[in-house]
Scaffold this motif. Structure first.
Motif, PDB file in Angstrom:
ATOM      1  N   ARG A  18       0.736  -0.985  -0.040  1.00 50.75           N
ATOM      2  CA  ARG A  18      -0.004  -0.024  -0.072  1.00 50.75           C
ATOM      3  C   ARG A  18       0.652   1.261   0.100  1.00 50.75           C
ATOM      4  NH1 ARG A  18      -3.198   0.094   5.585  1.00 50.75           N
ATOM      5  NH2 ARG A  18      -1.474   0.856   7.202  1.00 50.75           N
ATOM      6  N   ARG A  19       0.322   2.288  -0.388  1.00 52.05           N
ATOM      7  CA  ARG A  19       0.816   3.573  -0.714  1.00 52.05           C
ATOM      8  C   ARG A  19       0.179   4.634   0.195  1.00 52.05           C
ATOM      9  NH1 ARG A  19       3.235   7.797  -0.870  1.00 52.05           N
ATOM     10  NH2 ARG A  19       3.917   8.843  -2.600  1.00 52.05           N
ATOM     11  N   GLY A  20       0.932   5.240   0.885  1.00 50.52           N
ATOM     12  CA  GLY A  20       0.280   6.099   1.986  1.00 50.52           C
ATOM     13  C   GLY A  20       1.201   7.180   2.290  1.00 50.52           C
ATOM     14  N   GLU A  21       0.843   8.275   3.607  1.00 48.94           N
ATOM     15  CA  GLU A  21       1.696   9.178   4.035  1.00 48.94           C
ATOM     16  C   GLU A  21       1.402   9.306   5.198  1.00 48.94           C
ATOM     17  OE1 GLU A  21       0.751  12.402   1.434  1.00 48.94           O
ATOM     18  OE2 GLU A  21      -0.836  13.140   2.887  1.00 48.94           O
ATOM     19  N   LEU A  22       2.360   9.734   6.117  1.00 49.84           N
ATOM     20  CA  LEU A  22       2.036   9.789   7.697  1.00 49.84           C
ATOM     21  C   LEU A  22       2.545  11.290   7.996  1.00 49.84           C
ATOM     22  CD1 LEU A  22       2.069   8.519  10.380  1.00 49.84           C
ATOM     23  CD2 LEU A  22       4.498   8.502  10.487  1.00 49.84           C
ATOM     24  N   PRO A  32       5.538   3.540   1.367  1.00 52.46           N
ATOM     25  CA  PRO A  32       6.454   2.723   2.144  1.00 52.46           C
ATOM     26  C   PRO A  32       7.815   3.570   2.399  1.00 52.46           C
ATOM     27  CG  PRO A  32       5.482   1.129   0.680  1.00 52.46           C
ATOM     28  CD  PRO A  32       5.306   2.702   0.670  1.00 52.46           C
ATOM     29  N   ILE A  33       8.292   3.555   3.616  1.00 51.51           N
ATOM     30  CA  ILE A  33       9.759   4.492   3.641  1.00 51.51           C
ATOM     31  C   ILE A  33      10.668   3.591   4.441  1.00 51.51           C
ATOM     32  CG2 ILE A  33       8.727   5.233   5.960  1.00 51.51           C
ATOM     33  CD1 ILE A  33      11.209   7.025   3.222  1.00 51.51           C
ATOM     34  N   PHE A  34      11.887   3.774   4.216  1.00 50.38           N
ATOM     35  CA  PHE A  34      13.150   3.339   5.087  1.00 50.38           C
ATOM     36  C   PHE A  34      13.588   4.327   5.886  1.00 50.38           C
ATOM     37  CE2 PHE A  34      17.582   2.606   5.909  1.00 50.38           C
ATOM     38  CZ  PHE A  34      17.549   1.096   6.619  1.00 50.38           C
ATOM     39  N   MET A 345      12.956   2.322  -2.096  1.00 50.42           N
ATOM     40  CA  MET A 345      11.725   2.503  -1.454  1.00 50.42           C
ATOM     41  C   MET A 345      11.065   3.466  -2.516  1.00 50.42           C
ATOM     42  SD  MET A 345      11.884   0.485   0.813  1.00 50.42           S
ATOM     43  CE  MET A 345      10.148   0.862   1.487  1.00 50.42           C
ATOM     44  N   GLU A 346      11.684   4.418  -2.839  1.00 50.67           N
ATOM     45  CA  GLU A 346      10.759   5.370  -3.935  1.00 50.67           C
ATOM     46  C   GLU A 346      10.359   4.527  -5.184  1.00 50.67           C
ATOM     47  OE1 GLU A 346      11.764   9.429  -6.767  1.00 50.67           O
ATOM     48  OE2 GLU A 346      13.509   8.529  -5.513  1.00 50.67           O
ATOM     49  N   GLN A 347      11.377   3.704  -5.743  1.00 50.72           N
ATOM     50  CA  GLN A 347      10.787   2.920  -6.807  1.00 50.72           C
ATOM     51  C   GLN A 347       9.536   2.097  -6.358  1.00 50.72           C
ATOM     52  OE1 GLN A 347      14.436   0.761  -8.045  1.00 50.72           O
ATOM     53  NE2 GLN A 347      15.125   2.436  -9.325  1.00 50.72           N
ATOM     54  N   ILE A 348       9.685   1.572  -5.256  1.00 52.18           N
ATOM     55  CA  ILE A 348       8.462   0.744  -4.499  1.00 52.18           C
ATOM     56  C   ILE A 348       7.104   1.591  -4.542  1.00 52.18           C
ATOM     57  CG2 ILE A 348       7.748  -0.373  -2.543  1.00 52.18           C
ATOM     58  CD1 ILE A 348      10.326  -1.568  -2.046  1.00 52.18           C
ATOM     59  N   ARG A 349       7.327   2.802  -4.329  1.00 53.13           N
ATOM     60  CA  ARG A 349       6.407   3.601  -3.890  1.00 53.13           C
ATOM     61  C   ARG A 349       5.632   3.933  -5.374  1.00 53.13           C
ATOM     62  NH1 ARG A 349       9.619   6.541  -0.242  1.00 53.13           N
ATOM     63  NH2 ARG A 349      10.046   7.916  -1.838  1.00 53.13           N
ATOM     64  N   LYS A 350       6.425   4.154  -6.496  1.00 49.22           N
ATOM     65  CA  LYS A 350       6.056   4.521  -7.721  1.00 49.22           C
ATOM     66  C   LYS A 350       5.387   3.318  -8.420  1.00 49.22           C
ATOM     67  CE  LYS A 350       9.290   8.200  -8.915  1.00 49.22           C
ATOM     68  NZ  LYS A 350      10.497   8.585  -9.689  1.00 49.22           N
ATOM     69  N   SER A 351       5.965   1.919  -8.204  1.00 42.80           N
ATOM     70  CA  SER A 351       5.390   0.862  -8.690  1.00 42.80           C
ATOM     71  C   SER A 351       4.126   0.511  -8.011  1.00 42.80           C
ATOM     72  CB  SER A 351       6.228  -0.456  -8.154  1.00 42.80           C
ATOM     73  OG  SER A 351       6.153  -0.790  -7.027  1.00 42.80           O
TER      74      SER A 351
END
Length: 371
Positions: A18-22, A32-34, A345-351
């Protein structure tokens, strides 16, 4: 319970990603973030400016270590950890529970908390739920963690039950002590490798009510399959409108697998520690830079990486620095490894945004080679 600081933007149709923001008081964290680990108020061998250049959105500080040195009250005088280390983006502080677990020969855990001796000078110290919250409130972190009890792997069921129950009781005390509500507070799910205890722990924490939830007590020596399995059985029991943080994990593969199972946040010392040990992550796998085959290698570490290290230096030069034990080796290696993790992680968010994470995962494994 207040409105959730987490906003879910979209989900994968192929898995639990899932893609979100905190939302935090020092800015919004895209997930998602590292989170790079800054144990003692610094991410080892890089500056805050370096971290911003690689777009580190949030970093982690360590309650236990900062409590011992230089002390939370001193840091508070400098405007908290943000002012002390000159970092104006979000910070998450862990509770100290894992460090107490790691130094258990120096600690005695009771219902009240953990009495332990400093690993620096042997002085007697105490950290209970209320103290852990007070220290983190003084540090001024954006996300605080409840004090929990961590157990080794393997651990029998009785030991795990007792630890899980104590974690829940401590979590309730942490919530009661939490007075700085502009600082978010996450509960930590324990339960070892017992699915029913993981479910119980999650339910008890949800009853208390937290701004987000972490999965703790993994990556402590258990097989990878078991770590991923416990993540998979725990996530469905956590609220969908809260961020989920898998603590202390891990390799690039672990990040991909964690996202696949619904994890939003990760931290680990691996990219920084491995950088100092000469193990570097690339899009095609790990490179052990001391190996003699790189002695005359004119190529960058990773031809597809645009970090400062890869744009400016050859593998041969990086090998020379490492075998010569030059301090610059730690700096350049760490810049690359952290950039690799954050870019992954940026690539994961975009995917996830274009609903192609399954393809991304397949391509990720397809590129990996073993040295």
């Amino acid at each position: 319970m207040c409105a959730s600081p987490f906003t879910l933007h979209c989900r994968s149709s192929e898995c639990s990603a899932r893609r979100g923001e905190l939302q935090t008081r020092h800015g919004v964290v895209q997930t998602p973030i590292f989170m790079p680990v800054g144990t003692q108020g610094t991410v080892k061998s890089v500056s805050p400016a370096n971290l911003k250049e690689m777009n580190a959105q949030i970093i982690l500080g360590n309650t236990y270590h900062l409590f011992i040195r230089p002390g939370h009250k001193l840091i508070e005088k400098f405007g908290g950890l943000h002012g002390f280390m000159n970092w104006d983006r979000p910070i998450l502080t862990d509770s100290g529970g894992f460090q107490i677990f790691s130094l258990q020969q120096l600690a005695k855990i009771t219902e009240e908390g953990a009495a332990f001796r400093s690993h620096l000078d042997g002085s007697k110290l105490f950290l209970g739920p209320e103290e852990a919250i007070a220290v983190q409130q003084a540090l001024g972190s954006d996300v605080m963690m409840c004090l929990d009890t961590c157990i080794p792997y393997p651990a029998d069921r009785k030991t795990t039950v007792n630890s899980t129950n104590l974690t829940s009781r401590w979590a309730a005390r942490c919530r009661s002590a939490h007075s700085s509500r502009e600082q978010l507070l996450f509960g930590i799910v324990q339960g070892g490798v017992y699915p029913e205890l993981r479910e119980q722990s999650a339910a008890e924490l949800i009853d208390i009510g937290f701004d987000g939830y972490a999965i703790g007590g993994l990556s402590v020596g258990e097989p990878k399959e078991l770590m991923h399995g416990m993540t998979e059985v725990t996530v469905p029991h956590l609220p969908q409108d809260r961020a989920v943080y898998l603590m202390g994990v891990g390799t690039p593969e672990d990040l991909v697998e964690g996202v696949w199972r619904g994890i939003d946040m990760f931290d680990c010392v691996m990219p920084t520690r491995n950088a100092r040990n000469g193990t570097l992550f690339t899009s095609t796998g790990k490179i052990v830079i001391k190996n003699s085959k790189y002695r005359e290698d004119k190529e960058p570490l990773d031809g597809s990486c645009d970090c400062y290290t890869c744009k400016n230096f050859s593998r041969a030069y990086l090998r020379h620095l490492f075998v010569s034990r030059e301090i610059l080796s730690y700096h350049l290696n760490t810049i690359h490894n952290l950039h690799y993790y954050l870019n992954l992680m940026e690539q994961i968010r975009k995917s996830i945004e274009i609903d192609s994470f399954a393809r991304f995962r397949e391509d990720f494994y397809g590129r990996l080679e073993s040295e």
